[in-house]
Motif scaffolding. Structure first.
Motif, mmCIF file in Angstrom:
data_model
loop_
_atom_site.group_PDB
_atom_site.id
_atom_site.type_symbol
_atom_site.label_atom_id
_atom_site.label_comp_id
_atom_site.label_asym_id
_atom_site.label_seq_id
_atom_site.Cartn_x
_atom_site.Cartn_y
_atom_site.Cartn_z
ATOM 1 N N LEU A 51 42.577 45.754 53.566
ATOM 2 C CA LEU A 51 42.379 46.616 52.677
ATOM 3 C C LEU A 51 42.007 45.999 51.270
ATOM 4 N N GLY A 52 42.413 44.989 50.911
ATOM 5 C CA GLY A 52 42.099 44.187 49.801
ATOM 6 C C GLY A 52 40.839 44.101 49.611
ATOM 7 N N LEU A 53 40.003 43.935 50.628
ATOM 8 C CA LEU A 53 38.590 43.563 50.700
ATOM 9 C C LEU A 53 37.770 44.820 50.269
ATOM 10 N N LYS A 54 38.380 45.910 50.016
ATOM 11 C CA LYS A 54 37.652 46.994 49.353
ATOM 12 C C LYS A 54 37.701 46.958 47.853
ATOM 13 N N VAL A 55 38.571 46.220 47.183
ATOM 14 C CA VAL A 55 38.935 46.215 45.967
ATOM 15 C C VAL A 55 38.375 45.052 45.008
ATOM 16 N N SER A 56 37.470 45.440 44.301
ATOM 17 C CA SER A 56 36.957 44.318 43.377
ATOM 18 C C SER A 56 37.375 44.426 41.784
ATOM 19 N N ILE A 57 38.081 43.388 41.588
ATOM 20 C CA ILE A 57 38.418 43.411 40.143
ATOM 21 C C ILE A 57 37.508 43.649 39.007
ATOM 22 N N MET A 58 36.450 43.299 39.135
ATOM 23 C CA MET A 58 35.231 43.582 38.426
ATOM 24 C C MET A 58 34.924 44.980 38.263
ATOM 25 N N ASP A 59 34.980 45.707 39.512
ATOM 26 C CA ASP A 59 34.793 47.170 39.374
ATOM 27 C C ASP A 59 35.904 47.773 38.825
ATOM 28 N N VAL A 60 37.330 47.418 38.758
ATOM 29 C CA VAL A 60 38.330 47.973 38.083
ATOM 30 C C VAL A 60 38.040 47.702 36.800
ATOM 31 N N LEU A 61 38.037 46.697 36.053
ATOM 32 C CA LEU A 61 37.781 46.328 34.808
ATOM 33 C C LEU A 61 36.718 47.222 34.265
ATOM 34 N N GLY A 62 35.776 47.417 35.070
ATOM 35 C CA GLY A 62 34.251 48.392 34.686
ATOM 36 C C GLY A 62 34.831 49.484 34.051
ATOM 37 N N LEU A 63 35.983 50.153 34.437
ATOM 38 C CA LEU A 63 36.415 51.523 34.162
ATOM 39 C C LEU A 63 36.599 51.450 32.655
ATOM 40 N N GLY A 64 36.970 50.454 32.193
ATOM 41 C CA GLY A 64 37.473 50.524 30.799
ATOM 42 C C GLY A 64 39.031 50.438 30.689
ATOM 43 N N TRP A 65 39.560 50.149 29.507
ATOM 44 C CA TRP A 65 41.112 50.046 29.331
ATOM 45 C C TRP A 65 41.673 51.081 29.274
ATOM 46 N N LEU A 66 40.973 52.104 28.515
ATOM 47 C CA LEU A 66 41.581 53.607 28.580
ATOM 48 C C LEU A 66 42.131 54.067 29.901
ATOM 49 N N ALA A 67 40.727 54.017 30.690
ATOM 50 C CA ALA A 67 40.808 54.543 32.042
ATOM 51 C C ALA A 67 41.988 53.819 33.011
ATOM 52 N N LEU A 68 42.209 52.526 32.772
ATOM 53 C CA LEU A 68 43.222 51.534 33.421
ATOM 54 C C LEU A 68 44.468 52.147 33.149
ATOM 55 N N VAL A 69 44.546 52.227 31.726
ATOM 56 C CA VAL A 69 46.018 52.614 31.237
ATOM 57 C C VAL A 69 46.263 54.247 31.547
#
Length: 351
Positions: free
Chosen positions: A91-109
């Motif tokens: 399942l980890g192969l579906k998750v890219s840190i770059m895609d996650v960070l692309g959401l922006g810090w507000l979205a991540l919080v």
């Protein structure tokens, strides 16, 4: 009162007798092929959800019920436990840190806050409905992070019996399937844009396949943000599992000192969780070609599908109706809570 056979703790897998596993694994393979076929014919039905449903059907139809509770049981239990862990790694192969960070810090919080509030709220609701602590923990984990995969991970970290994962998996599958039908009906009444609906789906629907099935009804714009938001929730599986493992290892436990000293302590972070993190890192490097990612996704679907069929095949509807009434009400209340939390976050993320 004797415990029904399908709800007893399965015996240990015996590496020296692999033949015991073959009937169950072969049954899971046939059922999984049927699930993929139905999914191909009706794409709105996720293959993983179909695998659970076929497992439940196999357990409750007279002829197949005897088979799944008898000769096939060792292999089905093996699939539900060990193949689940392999699927979590991939399942980890579906998750890219770059895609996650692309959401922006507000979205991540906001996503972290939704997961934390969902976890705490679902656990509290489950306890208010007088569900056992173990069941409450597994339901909270599955509802707040990534469905059956998260339940399997938490069960392994906390050394929870495989048989105790059956009811939580059934509940998370039921409510995730409910979301596929209900959420798209609310787009027009709530006047949601495609990005907001996608973010809502990713923040509140449990399983990745269920997120895709729900979000695609609003088009590619909704699907794109839904998948990224959902995979951000999936990424939280590693720290949640690590915290649960640390708590289980170091928290005071009941019993005398000799029993505590002799008890085998679980690892703070199990190997399969480290494997999940490693696959996330590998995906994030961008080194893997698209063909390898597709192969990994296909293998992950096979492993998780077989595991979910194995878990579904342990569900006896008659027993569930007698013991799971309160659990069903708790799950529906939790589903509503998470839907409200997810919508609030989606309006802030993409509104």
């Amino acid at each position: 009162m004797p415990v029904p056979r399908s709800f007893r703790e399965p015996g240990p897998d015996l590496p020296g007798r692999p033949g015991r596993l073959l009937p169950g694994l072969a049954t899971a393979a046939v059922a999984l092929a049927a699930a993929f076929l139905v999914h191909r014919l009706v794409p709105a039905l996720p293959a993983m959800t179909l695998a659970v449903v076929l497992g439940v059907l196999a357990a409750n139809l007279p002829a197949s019920g005897v088979w799944t509770a008898g000769r096939a049981r060792p292999g089905l239990d093996f699939a539900g436990k060990h193949l689940m862990r392999g699927g979590i790694v991939l399942l980890g192969l579906k998750v890219s840190i770059m895609d996650v960070l692309g959401l922006g810090w507000l979205a991540l919080v906001l996503i972290v806050a939704v997961v934390a509030a969902s976890f705490g709220g679902t656990y509290l609701i489950s306890r208010l409905f007088r569900l056992p602590p173990v069941t409450s923990l597994l339901v909270a984990t599955g509802f707040s992070i990534c469905g059956a995969s998260a339940i399997g991970a938490m069960a392994a970290v906390r050394r929870i019996r495989h048989v105790d994962t059956v009811l939580p998996v059934a509940l998370v599958t039921l409510c995730g399937t409910l979301a596929i039908g209900v959420l798209p009906l609310l787009v027009h009444p709530l006047q949601l844009s495609a990005p907001v609906f996608g973010a809502w789906t990713g923040a509140s629907v449990h399983d990745v396949g269920q997120v895709v099935a729900t979000a695609q009804t609003a088009g590619t714009a909704a699907l794109g943000i839904a998948v990224v938001v959902k995979l951000t929730r999936v990424l939280l599986l590693a720290p949640v599992a690590a915290l649960a493992g640390a708590h289980h290892r170091f928290a005071p436990r009941a019993g005398n000192a000799a029993d505590r000293d002799n008890a085998k302590l679980p690892p703070v972070v199990p190997l399969f969780v480290l494997g999940f993190v490693a696959m996330v890192g590998l995906r994030s490097t961008g080194w893997l070609a698209e063909g390898w990612l597709e192969a990994g996704a296909a293998l992950q679907d096979i492993l998780l599908g077989a595991a979910l069929f194995g878990l579904g095949s342990a569900v006896r509807i008659r027993t569930l109706l007698h013991t799971g009434g309160r659990a069903l009400l708790a799950a529906l209340a939790s589903w509503f809570l998470i839907a409200v939390l997810g919508l609030a976050a989606a309006l802030l993320i993409a509104g």
